[in-house]
Write a protein that holds these residues in place. Sequence first.
Motif, mmCIF file in Angstrom:
data_model
loop_
_atom_site.group_PDB
_atom_site.id
_atom_site.type_symbol
_atom_site.label_atom_id
_atom_site.label_comp_id
_atom_site.label_asym_id
_atom_site.label_seq_id
_atom_site.Cartn_x
_atom_site.Cartn_y
_atom_site.Cartn_z
ATOM 1 N N TYR A 98 0.852 -1.220 -0.054
ATOM 2 C CA TYR A 98 0.000 0.059 0.128
ATOM 3 C C TYR A 98 0.950 1.248 -0.004
ATOM 4 O O TYR A 98 1.693 1.462 0.699
ATOM 5 N N GLY A 99 0.580 2.246 -0.730
ATOM 6 C CA GLY A 99 1.131 3.442 -0.813
ATOM 7 C C GLY A 99 0.340 4.467 -1.515
ATOM 8 O O GLY A 99 -0.772 4.197 -1.984
ATOM 9 N N ASN A 100 0.526 5.890 -1.255
ATOM 10 C CA ASN A 100 -0.294 6.826 -1.608
ATOM 11 C C ASN A 100 0.359 7.463 -3.102
ATOM 12 O O ASN A 100 -0.261 8.478 -3.539
ATOM 13 N N SER A 101 1.273 6.825 -3.762
ATOM 14 C CA SER A 101 2.008 7.175 -4.977
ATOM 15 C C SER A 101 0.973 6.386 -6.267
ATOM 16 O O SER A 101 1.567 5.294 -6.351
ATOM 17 N N ALA A 102 0.317 7.368 -6.618
ATOM 18 C CA ALA A 102 -0.313 6.772 -8.080
ATOM 19 C C ALA A 102 0.665 6.391 -9.006
ATOM 20 O O ALA A 102 0.477 5.353 -9.650
ATOM 21 N N LEU A 103 1.692 6.735 -9.295
ATOM 22 C CA LEU A 103 2.728 6.686 -10.276
ATOM 23 C C LEU A 103 3.163 5.410 -10.043
ATOM 24 O O LEU A 103 3.118 4.327 -10.876
ATOM 25 N N THR A 130 -5.767 6.420 -0.853
ATOM 26 C CA THR A 130 -6.272 7.747 -1.416
ATOM 27 C C THR A 130 -5.330 8.937 -0.480
ATOM 28 O O THR A 130 -4.771 8.500 0.488
ATOM 29 N N ARG A 131 -5.422 9.987 -0.816
ATOM 30 C CA ARG A 131 -4.881 11.070 -0.153
ATOM 31 C C ARG A 131 -5.329 11.109 1.335
ATOM 32 O O ARG A 131 -4.673 11.690 2.169
ATOM 33 N N TYR A 132 -6.586 10.615 1.505
ATOM 34 C CA TYR A 132 -7.237 10.714 2.972
ATOM 35 C C TYR A 132 -6.307 9.809 3.802
ATOM 36 O O TYR A 132 -6.349 10.183 5.099
#
Length: 132
Positions: free
Chosen positions: A64-69, A109-111
């Motif tokens: 899990y990570g918040n990096s869409a890239l 998500t950013r949340y």
Amino acid sequence: MYFDGALNLDGAGAGVLLISPSGDELRYVLQIHFSSSNNATKYEAALHGVRIAVSLGVKRLMVYGNSALVINQVKKDWSYTSEKMDAYCAEIRKLEEVPTDKIEMERLTRYSMHYILVGGRLMKKNAKEELL
């Protein structure tokens, strides 16, 4: 496994949190000593986290990570943006070929940036960084 990386005026760093099915936690902090972009720091975190999991003999890994890239490139949903990102993505994909039952990646998500893990509990933070 949770990963994140950051770049600021003081330098670059990354963090990895591995949580076993029984709830045991392993935390890793990486200090990056080379010129790097914010996306590269996130790739460094993901790459090191997957390497650590493979070296520990993990058979199934949820990432899990918040990096869409990072998430979308590794999952083959997005194409590469640069030679450097291509190299990072290829390295993670090589590790996916190591005998494990499964490696899955999901984007938070950013949340998720407004939550913190405290004593094994996910706690929400307000705008003043106070726990709710």
